[in-house]
Design an enzyme around this catalytic site. Structure first.
Site, mmCIF file in Angstrom:
data_model
loop_
_atom_site.group_PDB
_atom_site.id
_atom_site.type_symbol
_atom_site.label_atom_id
_atom_site.label_comp_id
_atom_site.label_asym_id
_atom_site.label_seq_id
_atom_site.Cartn_x
_atom_site.Cartn_y
_atom_site.Cartn_z
ATOM 1 N N LYS A 188 0.679 -1.200 0.085
ATOM 2 C CA LYS A 188 0.051 0.035 -0.084
ATOM 3 C C LYS A 188 0.816 1.363 0.039
ATOM 4 C CE LYS A 188 -3.960 2.048 2.071
ATOM 5 N NZ LYS A 188 -4.912 2.099 3.566
ATOM 6 N N GLU A 268 0.655 13.136 5.534
ATOM 7 C CA GLU A 268 1.452 12.454 6.227
ATOM 8 C C GLU A 268 2.608 12.085 5.467
ATOM 9 O OE1 GLU A 268 -1.652 9.722 8.892
ATOM 10 O OE2 GLU A 268 -2.218 9.825 6.725
HETATM 11 P P1 NAP Z 1 -8.679 12.732 11.335
HETATM 12 O O1 NAP Z 1 -9.930 12.843 11.117
HETATM 13 O O2 NAP Z 1 -7.593 13.967 11.271
HETATM 14 O O3 NAP Z 1 -8.821 12.472 13.085
HETATM 15 C C1 NAP Z 1 -7.659 12.141 13.878
HETATM 16 C C2 NAP Z 1 -8.156 12.701 15.258
HETATM 17 O O4 NAP Z 1 -7.270 12.511 16.218
HETATM 18 C C3 NAP Z 1 -8.371 14.072 15.113
HETATM 19 O O5 NAP Z 1 -9.684 14.416 16.066
HETATM 20 C C4 NAP Z 1 -7.261 14.546 16.282
HETATM 21 O O6 NAP Z 1 -7.728 15.533 17.074
HETATM 22 C C5 NAP Z 1 -7.094 13.424 17.142
HETATM 23 N N1 NAP Z 1 -5.877 13.274 17.996
HETATM 24 C C6 NAP Z 1 -4.735 13.396 17.441
HETATM 25 N N2 NAP Z 1 -3.664 13.226 18.384
HETATM 26 C C7 NAP Z 1 -4.370 13.183 19.621
HETATM 27 C C8 NAP Z 1 -4.337 13.156 20.935
HETATM 28 N N3 NAP Z 1 -2.879 13.222 21.528
HETATM 29 N N4 NAP Z 1 -5.242 12.788 21.797
HETATM 30 C C9 NAP Z 1 -6.432 12.895 21.299
HETATM 31 N N5 NAP Z 1 -6.789 12.943 20.083
HETATM 32 C C10 NAP Z 1 -5.771 13.257 19.245
HETATM 33 O O7 NAP Z 1 -8.002 11.510 10.952
HETATM 34 P P2 NAP Z 1 -8.587 10.081 9.985
HETATM 35 O O8 NAP Z 1 -8.986 10.626 8.506
HETATM 36 O O9 NAP Z 1 -9.589 9.615 10.986
HETATM 37 O O10 NAP Z 1 -7.220 9.382 9.596
HETATM 38 C C11 NAP Z 1 -6.481 8.665 10.965
HETATM 39 C C12 NAP Z 1 -5.695 7.558 10.230
HETATM 40 O O11 NAP Z 1 -6.484 6.386 9.423
HETATM 41 C C13 NAP Z 1 -4.714 8.331 9.307
HETATM 42 O O12 NAP Z 1 -3.292 7.760 9.266
HETATM 43 C C14 NAP Z 1 -5.349 8.209 7.637
HETATM 44 O O13 NAP Z 1 -4.416 8.300 6.861
HETATM 45 C C15 NAP Z 1 -5.820 7.002 7.940
HETATM 46 N N6 NAP Z 1 -6.901 6.558 6.925
HETATM 47 C C16 NAP Z 1 -7.910 7.245 6.929
HETATM 48 C C17 NAP Z 1 -9.077 6.962 6.075
HETATM 49 C C18 NAP Z 1 -10.124 7.996 6.049
HETATM 50 O O14 NAP Z 1 -11.089 7.690 5.104
HETATM 51 N N7 NAP Z 1 -10.419 8.944 6.655
HETATM 52 C C19 NAP Z 1 -8.961 5.958 5.207
HETATM 53 C C20 NAP Z 1 -7.891 5.080 5.206
HETATM 54 C C21 NAP Z 1 -6.798 5.481 6.257
HETATM 55 P P3 NAP Z 1 -7.415 17.247 16.645
HETATM 56 O O15 NAP Z 1 -8.224 17.522 15.492
HETATM 57 O O16 NAP Z 1 -7.313 17.890 17.817
HETATM 58 O O17 NAP Z 1 -5.922 17.108 16.062
#
Ligand code: NAP
Length: 309
Positions: A188, A268
């Site tokens: 990936k 990232e």
């Molecule tokens: P996201 O929407 O940015 O959510 C991440 C969350 O983690 C945010 O709410 C952030 O808060 C919180 N966070 C970070 N550090 C923290 C801490 N120390 N304590 C508490 N909360 C914390 O990210 P996402 O889209 O869900 O993606 C998560 C991972 O999955 C990433 O690596 C992404 O590449 C992968 N992924 C995502 C998708 C998708 O469709 N979304 C698909 C495949 C893979 P803040 O907003 O305050 O920073």
């Protein structure tokens, strides 16, 4: 019923929280600070909508801070790769050798760093094709159904966690177990390295990469070599052909990295081309086109005023 803590109330964290809560599992969201707890208290709970926004369900799960003392059985780490180590440090005191962590981070590097921090905790890495985005704080839209591969990051004599797989599948989190998760993550990563940076550099949809086929092919050949050097021959097999298939299948998509840039969100990069370049140096694998791609992505992000880390 299982006790789940979900660290990171973003798109995927809320998507998992809602589906686990719907199955009556105990779900605790770990949020960043007191302000996030207050914000959550003004909602009807974690919201989950279908892709067309036809229906929305709310699940009033509990929220807490990392400093809470409650021990953790199952942890879903649902933050971005660049936040993962700091987030784990905040809750490390609540983990034990019977805890299980599911790591959702994209790319490579953060998962291994966490397993090294927690050698006695079972860390499962996930490679998922599910897609979600936030419509509002704590409200996720399940944009793309998909499949999740799960597997142990380090060799273990422990049995396949069948109860976990059964519970996740029952919650509509379609997943299968693999003993080769590292191979899936590398494959990936290579696909992401070949597609995402160029969609940012040329500011184009995936399908428009056809105009840059020579550059894509050169990068693909180097990625194949890198995978071979990294001891991942199966991940290298037919890589170039698969990358072209992905480009064709997702021709009208805007890559996740390009979406991040357009929405002025940190990418990232360090866990995608950054990791690949660091590995090629460590493994003494000659990948000049990959280094050039990483450097150009770095410059493009700088020009947008975005983090290059
Ligand atoms: P996201 O929407 O940015 O959510 C991440 C969350 O983690 C945010 O709410 C952030 O808060 C919180 N966070 C970070 N550090 C923290 C801490 N120390 N304590 C508490 N909360 C914390 O990210 P996402 O889209 O869900 O993606 C998560 C991972 O999955 C990433 O690596 C992404 O590449 C992968 N992924 C995502 C998708 C998708 O469709 N979304 C698909 C495949 C893979 P803040 O907003 O305050 O920073």
């Amino acid at each position: 019923m299982m006790n789940w803590h979900i660290l990171g109330a973003g798109s995927l964290g809320c998507l998992w929280a809602a589906r686990l809560a719907a199955q009556q599992h105990h779900v605790q969201l770990i949020v960043r600070d007191a302000a996030a707890i207050t914000a959550y208290q003004h909602t009807a709970g974690v919201g989950l909508s279908d892709a067309q926004h036809h229906s929305t369900q709310y699940y009033p799960v509990q929220v807490q801070l990392a400093t809470d003392s409650q021990p953790i059985d199952y942890l879903l780490l649902a933050c971005k790769a660049y936040d993962a180590q700091a987030a784990i440090s905040q809750i490390a005191h609540r983990l034990s050798s019977s805890s299980v962590i599911v790591l959702l981070q994209n790319g490579l590097g953060s998962q291994q760093a966490i397993q090294t921090m927690l050698p006695h905790v079972r860390c499962l890495a996930a490679s998922s094709t599910e897609g979600a985005y936030l419509l509002a704080p704590f409200h996720s839209v399940f944009a793309g159904q998909g499949h999740t591969q799960l597997g142990d990051l380090q060799a273990t004599t422990q049995a396949v966690p069948q109860d976990l797989l059964t519970a996740l599948n029952a919650a509509g989190i379609h997943c299968t177990w693999t003993t080769q998760i590292t191979e899936h993550l590398w494959r990936k990563l290579a696909i992401n390295c070949a597609i995402n940076p160029m969609t940012v550099i040329y500011n184009c949809l995936n399908g428009e990469l056809l105009h840059y086929s020579e550059r894509i092919n050169t990068v693909c050949q180097e990625l194949e070599q890198l995978l071979q050097h990294a001891g991942q021959p199966a991940a290298a097999h037919d890589l170039t052909a698969q990358i072209w298939q992905v480009i064709e299948k997702t021709a009208s998509n805007s890559s996740s990295m390009r979406q991040d840039v357009q929405q002025r969100r940190r990418t990232e990069i360090s866990y995608i081309t950054g990791f690949a370049c660091a590995q090629s140096i460590a493994l003494e694998c000659h990948t000049p086109a990959l280094h050039q791609l990483h450097a150009q992505l770095h410059d493009t992000l700088s020009a947008h005023g975005l983090s290059t880390a």
